[in-house]
Enzyme design. Structure first.
Site, short mmCIF file in Angstrom:
data_model
loop_
_atom_site.label_atom_id
_atom_site.label_comp_id
_atom_site.label_asym_id
_atom_site.label_seq_id
_atom_site.Cartn_x
_atom_site.Cartn_y
_atom_site.Cartn_z
N GLN A 29 -15.40 61.45 -48.08
CA GLN A 29 -16.16 62.70 -47.87
C GLN A 29 -15.34 63.71 -47.07
O GLN A 29 -15.50 64.92 -47.24
CB GLN A 29 -17.48 62.41 -47.14
CG GLN A 29 -18.53 61.73 -47.99
CD GLN A 29 -18.51 60.23 -47.86
OE1 GLN A 29 -17.45 59.63 -47.65
NE2 GLN A 29 -19.65 59.59 -48.00
N ASN A 82 -24.17 57.74 -37.70
CA ASN A 82 -23.42 58.67 -38.56
C ASN A 82 -22.44 57.84 -39.38
O ASN A 82 -22.35 56.62 -39.24
CB ASN A 82 -22.70 59.72 -37.69
CG ASN A 82 -22.16 60.86 -38.55
OD1 ASN A 82 -22.91 61.50 -39.29
ND2 ASN A 82 -20.87 61.11 -38.50
N LYS A 83 -21.71 58.51 -40.24
CA LYS A 83 -20.80 57.85 -41.18
C LYS A 83 -19.92 56.80 -40.50
O LYS A 83 -19.41 57.02 -39.41
CB LYS A 83 -19.93 58.94 -41.83
CG LYS A 83 -18.88 58.48 -42.79
CD LYS A 83 -19.41 57.57 -43.89
CE LYS A 83 -20.56 58.20 -44.66
NZ LYS A 83 -21.28 57.20 -45.51
N ASP A 96 -26.94 61.21 -38.94
CA ASP A 96 -27.95 60.84 -39.92
C ASP A 96 -29.28 60.53 -39.26
O ASP A 96 -30.35 60.67 -39.86
CB ASP A 96 -27.46 59.66 -40.75
CG ASP A 96 -26.43 60.14 -41.75
OD1 ASP A 96 -25.25 60.23 -41.37
OD2 ASP A 96 -26.82 60.48 -42.88
N ARG A 109 -32.43 56.25 -49.85
CA ARG A 109 -31.40 55.82 -48.88
C ARG A 109 -32.11 55.67 -47.52
O ARG A 109 -32.95 56.50 -47.18
CB ARG A 109 -30.26 56.83 -48.77
CG ARG A 109 -29.39 56.94 -50.03
CD ARG A 109 -28.19 57.86 -49.78
NE ARG A 109 -27.14 57.20 -49.02
CZ ARG A 109 -26.09 57.87 -48.50
NH1 ARG A 109 -25.99 59.18 -48.64
NH2 ARG A 109 -25.16 57.22 -47.82
N ARG A 161 -25.55 64.42 -50.76
CA ARG A 161 -25.52 63.52 -49.60
C ARG A 161 -25.44 64.40 -48.37
O ARG A 161 -25.29 65.62 -48.46
CB ARG A 161 -24.37 62.48 -49.69
CG ARG A 161 -23.16 62.81 -50.47
CD ARG A 161 -22.27 63.86 -49.88
NE ARG A 161 -21.99 63.62 -48.48
CZ ARG A 161 -21.66 64.54 -47.60
NH1 ARG A 161 -21.55 65.81 -47.98
NH2 ARG A 161 -21.43 64.26 -46.34
N GLY A 162 -25.50 63.74 -47.20
CA GLY A 162 -25.58 64.51 -45.96
C GLY A 162 -27.04 64.64 -45.57
O GLY A 162 -27.90 64.99 -46.40
N ALA A 163 -27.34 64.34 -44.30
CA ALA A 163 -28.74 64.21 -43.89
C ALA A 163 -29.59 65.46 -44.16
O ALA A 163 -30.66 65.36 -44.78
CB ALA A 163 -28.80 63.81 -42.42
#
Ligand code: MRU
Length: 345
Positions: free
Chosen positions: A193, A244-245, A234, A89, A48-50
Site C-alpha cells: 500500500q 493499524n497496518k 483502523d 473486514r 481499503r483504508g478505514a
C-alpha cells in the site's frame, strides 16, 4: 494545484470504486451494485483504508436495499445482507460504524440512506482537512528541525478516505506550508500500500519522497534521518492503543528508542470508545498466500506457510500524540481519548 483523487463515488445506483489493486499501473474503476461484488471488493482491497470503508459501509446499505427491491428479499434476508457488508473486514471500526450510522434511516427508504451516506462523505473530508491542520501545528511545535523529514506507513491519503487523507493529510498540509523535505514511504508488505499507493499520491501532489523497505524504517529513524513518524489508524481504543497496518508498531518502537514523535492521525469515526484497550481489537488474519507469493507467483519454497496478520496494535505508551478533528491527546497513564472522540475539547 493537483486535482483530488476520488476513491469512491455513488453513481447510477452503484458504488463506483477506483480499483486500488490495479494502481499505480492502471487507473480503472469497478462498479458494485450487489452485495456479493461489494463484499468481494472490500475483501480484495479494491477499496481499503478505514475512513473509505466507513463510506462503503454506508453506501453498502443502499446497495443491499436496492438489490432487495430488485430480487424481492424478505426483511430477514436484507438484515443478513447488511450484516455481511458490516462484517466484510473486522479491524477497521469505520466499516461497522458506517453501516450502523445509516441503519436507522432504512425505514425512511433508500433515498434517505443515500443522503446520510453523502453526509458521511462530506463530514469525513472536512474532518480530515481539520485534523491535518491540527496535526501539522502539533508537529511544528514538537520538532525543531526545518524542513521536516517524516516516515509514514501504509496509505492514508485520499485513496484511503473520502478525500484529502489523515496521516498523509498532515503531510500534505505540511508540504503546502513548505515544511517537508522528504517523506520516507514504507513499502508496506505484503500488499505494498505504501510503495503502490502512497508513492502514487506523493507523485500526484509533487511531494518529495523515497520508498523504503519496511525493514529499513527502524534504521532510518535510529540514524537520525527522520524528525517524526505519522500513521493512520483502523481502530483507536479508549486508552489510545491503536490498530493499524502490520509494521506500524515497529516504527513506533524505533521512534521511542530515537526520542522522536510518533503520531497517530484519524477522524473521530475511528475512535472506538467501546473498546477499552488494544487487547480487545480483532486483528484480521489474511491468506498466507499474500506473504508467500506475489501476483500469483511463489516467492518461497513450495509448501512454505505464510503468517499474515493484516494489522498490529501499537500500545498507547509508544504514541506521542493521537490527533482527530477535535484536537490532540498525548497518551499517558490513566489518559483516555474520550475528549477527541466526538465534540468536546
Ligand atoms: O489493509 P488496509 O490497506 O485497509 O489497511 C489500511 C491501514 O492500515 C491504514 O493505515 C488505516 O486504515 C488508516 S487509512 C486513513
Amino acid at each position: 494545484m493537483a486535482t483530488e483523487i476520488e476513491a469512491i463515488a455513488w453513481q447510477d445506483d452503484a458504488i463506483v470504486l477506483l480499483d486500488q489493486t490495479r494502481l499505480p499501473g492502471e487507473v480503472v474503476t469497478l462498479a458494485c451494485s450487489d452485495v456479493d461484488s461489494l463484499v468481494d471488493a472490500v475483501r480484495r482491497l479494491v477499496v481499503r483504508g478505514a475512513p473509505a470503508l466507513g463510506a462503503v459501509g454506508a453506501y453498502g446499505v443502499a446497495v443491499a436495499m436496492l438489490q432487495c427491491q430488485r430480487e424481492g428479499w424478505m426483511t430477514d434476508r436484507l438484515d443478513a445482507e447488511v450484516d455481511r457488508v458490516r462484517d466484510a473486514r473486522p479491524t477497521a471500526v469505520n466499516l461497522a460504524w458506517g453501516v450502523d450510522r445509516v441503519r436507522p434511516f432504512m425505514a425512511r427508504g433508500v433515498e434517505a440512506v443515500i443522503a446520510e451516506a453523502h453526509r458521511i462523505v462530506a463530514e469525513d473530508t472536512a474532518a480530515n482537512r481539520q485534523l491535518s491542520r491540527v496535526g501539522a501545528d502539533w508537529i511544528l511545535a514538537h520538532c525543531a528541525r526545518r524542513p521536516l523529514r517524516v516516515v509514514t506507513h501504509c496509505n492514508t491519503g485520499a485513496l484511503a478516505t473520502t478525500g484529502w487523507g489523515t496521516a498523509f493529510g498532515i503531510i500534505r498540509e505540511l508540504a503546502e506550508r513548505g515544511e517537508i523535505e522528504l517523506v520516507y514511504v514504507d513499502e508496506t508488505r505484503p500488499l505494498l500500500q505504501g510503495a503502490r499507493l502512497t508513492a502514487y499520491e506523493c507523485d500526484h501532489h509533487g511531494i518529495p519522497y523515497v520508498v523504503q523497505s519496511d525493514g529499513a524504517a527502524a534504521s532510518t529513524i535510529l540514524r537520525g534521518l527522520a524528525d517524526f513518524a505519522v500513521i493512520g489508524a483502523d481502530r483507536i481504543a479508549r486508552n489510545g492503543d491503536t490498530a493499524n497496518k502490520i509494521g506500524s508498531v515497529s516504527v513506533a518502537l524505533a521512534c521511542a528508542a530515537a526520542g522522536i514523535p510518533f503520531v497517530v492521525a484519524a477522524p473521530s469515526s475511528t475512535v472506538d470508545l467501546a473498546t477499552p484497550s488494544g487487547e480487545a481489537i480483532d486483528i484480521e488474519m489474511r491468506s498466507g498466500d499474500e506473504v508467500t507469493a506475489w501476483s500469483g507467483v511463489p516467492t518461497t519454497p513450495s509448501g512454505a506457510r505464510g503468517f499474515n496478520p493484516a494489522f498490529d496494535v501499537t500500545p498507547a505508551s509508544y504514541i506521542s500524540a493521537v490527533v482527530t478533528e477535535f484536537g490532540v491527546i498525548e497518551p499517558g497513564p490513566g489518559v483516555t481519548v474520550d475528549a477527541i472522540a466526538g465534540g468536546a475539547l
